[in-house]
Design a protein around this motif. Structure first.
Motif, PDB file in Angstrom:
ATOM      1  N   ILE A   1       0.904  -1.104   0.117  1.00 18.17           N
ATOM      2  CA  ILE A   1      -0.141  -0.156  -0.061  1.00 18.17           C
ATOM      3  C   ILE A   1       0.931   1.283  -0.023  1.00 18.17           C
ATOM      4  O   ILE A   1       0.504   2.282  -0.618  1.00 18.17           O
ATOM      5  CB  ILE A   1      -0.971  -0.020   1.205  1.00 18.17           C
ATOM      6  CG1 ILE A   1      -1.837  -1.255   1.108  1.00 18.17           C
ATOM      7  CG2 ILE A   1      -1.860   1.143   1.498  1.00 18.17           C
ATOM      8  CD1 ILE A   1      -2.771  -1.275   2.365  1.00 18.17           C
ATOM      9  N   VAL A   2       1.925   1.374   0.958  1.00 17.29           N
ATOM     10  CA  VAL A   2       2.883   2.473   0.782  1.00 17.29           C
ATOM     11  C   VAL A   2       3.516   2.505  -0.415  1.00 17.29           C
ATOM     12  O   VAL A   2       3.709   3.867  -0.898  1.00 17.29           O
ATOM     13  CB  VAL A   2       3.781   2.233   1.907  1.00 17.29           C
ATOM     14  CG1 VAL A   2       5.090   3.355   1.620  1.00 17.29           C
ATOM     15  CG2 VAL A   2       3.415   2.248   3.235  1.00 17.29           C
ATOM     16  N   ASN A   3       3.713   1.487  -1.376  1.00 21.18           N
ATOM     17  CA  ASN A   3       4.276   1.487  -2.622  1.00 21.18           C
ATOM     18  C   ASN A   3       3.131   2.545  -3.594  1.00 21.18           C
ATOM     19  O   ASN A   3       3.571   3.287  -4.396  1.00 21.18           O
ATOM     20  CB  ASN A   3       4.575   0.389  -3.453  1.00 21.18           C
ATOM     21  CG  ASN A   3       6.011  -0.425  -2.817  1.00 21.18           C
ATOM     22  OD1 ASN A   3       6.868   0.444  -2.223  1.00 21.18           O
ATOM     23  ND2 ASN A   3       6.163  -1.284  -3.128  1.00 21.18           N
ATOM     24  N   LEU A   4       2.029   2.088  -3.429  1.00 18.64           N
ATOM     25  CA  LEU A   4       0.840   2.830  -3.998  1.00 18.64           C
ATOM     26  C   LEU A   4       0.824   4.396  -3.878  1.00 18.64           C
ATOM     27  O   LEU A   4       0.520   5.145  -4.691  1.00 18.64           O
ATOM     28  CB  LEU A   4      -0.261   2.216  -4.104  1.00 18.64           C
ATOM     29  CG  LEU A   4      -0.415   0.718  -4.685  1.00 18.64           C
ATOM     30  CD1 LEU A   4      -1.882   0.036  -4.182  1.00 18.64           C
ATOM     31  CD2 LEU A   4      -0.408   0.570  -6.149  1.00 18.64           C
ATOM     32  N   LEU A   5       0.989   4.544  -2.259  1.00 23.40           N
ATOM     33  CA  LEU A   5       0.781   5.890  -2.297  1.00 23.40           C
ATOM     34  C   LEU A   5       1.974   6.741  -2.284  1.00 23.40           C
ATOM     35  O   LEU A   5       1.965   7.858  -2.534  1.00 23.40           O
ATOM     36  CB  LEU A   5       0.562   6.024  -0.396  1.00 23.40           C
ATOM     37  CG  LEU A   5      -0.805   5.451   0.156  1.00 23.40           C
ATOM     38  CD1 LEU A   5      -0.605   5.152   1.516  1.00 23.40           C
ATOM     39  CD2 LEU A   5      -1.954   6.157  -0.270  1.00 23.40           C
ATOM     40  N   THR A   6       3.240   6.061  -2.154  1.00 27.68           N
ATOM     41  CA  THR A   6       4.383   6.666  -2.926  1.00 27.68           C
ATOM     42  C   THR A   6       4.320   7.219  -4.222  1.00 27.68           C
ATOM     43  O   THR A   6       4.815   8.230  -4.853  1.00 27.68           O
ATOM     44  CB  THR A   6       5.618   6.027  -2.555  1.00 27.68           C
ATOM     45  OG1 THR A   6       5.665   5.659  -0.826  1.00 27.68           O
ATOM     46  CG2 THR A   6       6.762   6.703  -3.040  1.00 27.68           C
ATOM     47  N   ASN A   7       3.996   6.403  -5.149  1.00 23.39           N
ATOM     48  CA  ASN A   7       3.761   6.351  -6.483  1.00 23.39           C
ATOM     49  C   ASN A   7       2.707   7.523  -6.534  1.00 23.39           C
ATOM     50  O   ASN A   7       2.783   8.304  -7.882  1.00 23.39           O
ATOM     51  CB  ASN A   7       3.304   5.210  -7.340  1.00 23.39           C
ATOM     52  CG  ASN A   7       3.476   5.304  -8.656  1.00 23.39           C
ATOM     53  OD1 ASN A   7       4.347   5.590  -9.146  1.00 23.39           O
ATOM     54  ND2 ASN A   7       2.337   5.223  -9.495  1.00 23.39           N
ATOM     55  N   ALA A   8       1.461   7.415  -5.940  1.00 21.90           N
ATOM     56  CA  ALA A   8       0.429   8.429  -6.120  1.00 21.90           C
ATOM     57  C   ALA A   8       1.141  10.045  -5.870  1.00 21.90           C
ATOM     58  O   ALA A   8       0.782  10.913  -6.337  1.00 21.90           O
ATOM     59  CB  ALA A   8      -0.624   8.117  -5.285  1.00 21.90           C
ATOM     60  N   ASN A   9       1.930   9.938  -4.665  1.00 24.13           N
ATOM     61  CA  ASN A   9       2.419  11.215  -4.316  1.00 24.13           C
ATOM     62  C   ASN A   9       3.387  11.617  -5.315  1.00 24.13           C
ATOM     63  O   ASN A   9       3.522  12.908  -5.295  1.00 24.13           O
ATOM     64  CB  ASN A   9       3.265  10.991  -2.783  1.00 24.13           C
ATOM     65  CG  ASN A   9       3.832  12.332  -2.482  1.00 24.13           C
ATOM     66  OD1 ASN A   9       3.173  13.219  -2.171  1.00 24.13           O
ATOM     67  ND2 ASN A   9       4.956  12.302  -2.181  1.00 24.13           N
ATOM     68  N   LYS A  10       3.924  10.734  -6.196  1.00 20.30           N
ATOM     69  CA  LYS A  10       4.805  11.528  -7.225  1.00 20.30           C
ATOM     70  C   LYS A  10       4.155  12.227  -8.114  1.00 20.30           C
ATOM     71  O   LYS A  10       4.408  13.181  -8.856  1.00 20.30           O
ATOM     72  CB  LYS A  10       5.634  10.218  -7.832  1.00 20.30           C
ATOM     73  CG  LYS A  10       6.803   9.696  -6.989  1.00 20.30           C
ATOM     74  CD  LYS A  10       7.494   8.715  -7.744  1.00 20.30           C
ATOM     75  CE  LYS A  10       8.656   7.853  -6.790  1.00 20.30           C
ATOM     76  NZ  LYS A  10       9.305   6.836  -7.732  1.00 20.30           N
TER      77      LYS A  10
END
Length: 265
Positions: free
Chosen positions: A228-237
């Motif tokens: 989930i953090v990977n998805l959130l990090t990518n969304a933050n980019k």
């Protein structure tokens, strides 16, 4: 009254009593016919068994040859090749097991190709920055070299993180990853995950947690958090200003949804 011996039958009759012995006439025509008939029946049984075995072996050989042809095509790089599971080609459950193995291998090879492309894509940027920093280091003054050296160290750390991530990613597809499932209250898990994500996010993250506060599921919290953090990090980019994390139950499924207002893929 008769008495059965191994070879003769004895009996007595009449008055005065007379004793008689009854034995087999081995030359009698009926016995000769019976012996020939028994031999014929035996030969018929042997021939029938031989023909049946030959037909069964021939059918099995054709089925195995069909399976062999599928294996040859698969070994030559036709990874979409599958063995037929029709009755005339099926060898027990061997065809089905072969297809399951072929599908798994095809999936692993596709994942390997994807991982290779991903490695090239992910490593290109830090390697380019390293070359750039080295060129700048050669041309810069002494008072500016420390800054470029720090940039090189940061890029090396980034490369190390990428390599570790790629190794972890490879374990998933090689079935080497061991998961540690523990009963976890999902409502609290999502709330904790949301609080951690807020620290490193430049975009605003909104949480919509519709899960029952008592819902408990067996999960590997470490790897689910990373996913989930990977998805959130990518969304933050790529998000403009807004990211939303939604968790809700749908039937017997639990949905975790990450959305952003970026350009999309």
């Amino acid at each position: 009254v008769w008495f059965d011996d191994e070879f003769y039958n004895y009996f007595y009759a009449f008055e005065p009593r007379q004793y008689f012995r009854m034995s087999e006439d081995e030359e009698h025509p009926l016995l000769l016919i019976d012996s020939e008939l028994g031999l014929i029946i035996l030969l018929v049984l042997i021939v029938s068994f031989a023909l049946t075995s030959f037909a069964w072996m021939y059918g099995l050989m054709m089925k195995l040859r069909h399976l062999e042809d599928s294996a040859d095509k698969f070994s030559q790089g036709h990874f979409s090749e599958r063995a037929s599971i029709k009755g005339r080609y099926r060898v027990g459950r061997l065809n089905q097991r072969f297809n399951e193995m072929a599908q798994r291998i095809e999936h692993l090879i596709a994942a390997q190709k994807q991982q290779t492309q991903m490695v090239a894509h992910e490593l290109r940027s830090p390697l380019f920055r390293l070359h750039l920093q080295l060129d700048l280091l050669e041309q810069s003054e002494k008072d500016q070299q420390a800054q470029h050296i720090q940039g090189i160290e940061d890029d090396i750390c980034h490369l190390e993180e990428l390599v570790n991530e790629l190794l972890e990613y490879g374990k998933v597809f090689r079935a080497e990853l061991s998961l540690n499932f523990q009963p976890t209250i999902m409502h609290s898990f999502i709330n904790d995950l949301y609080r951690v994500s807020l620290k490193d996010s430049t975009a605003k993250i909104s949480l919509n947690n519709y899960i029952d506060s008592k819902l408990t599921l067996p999960i590997d919290s470490h790897y689910l958090t990373r996913a989930i953090v990977n998805l959130l990090t990518n969304a933050n980019k790529y998000a403009k200003t807004q990211i939303s994390l939604t968790s809700k139950a749908k039937g017997d499924e639990l949905l975790l949804i990450v959305e952003d207002d970026g350009c999309g893929i």
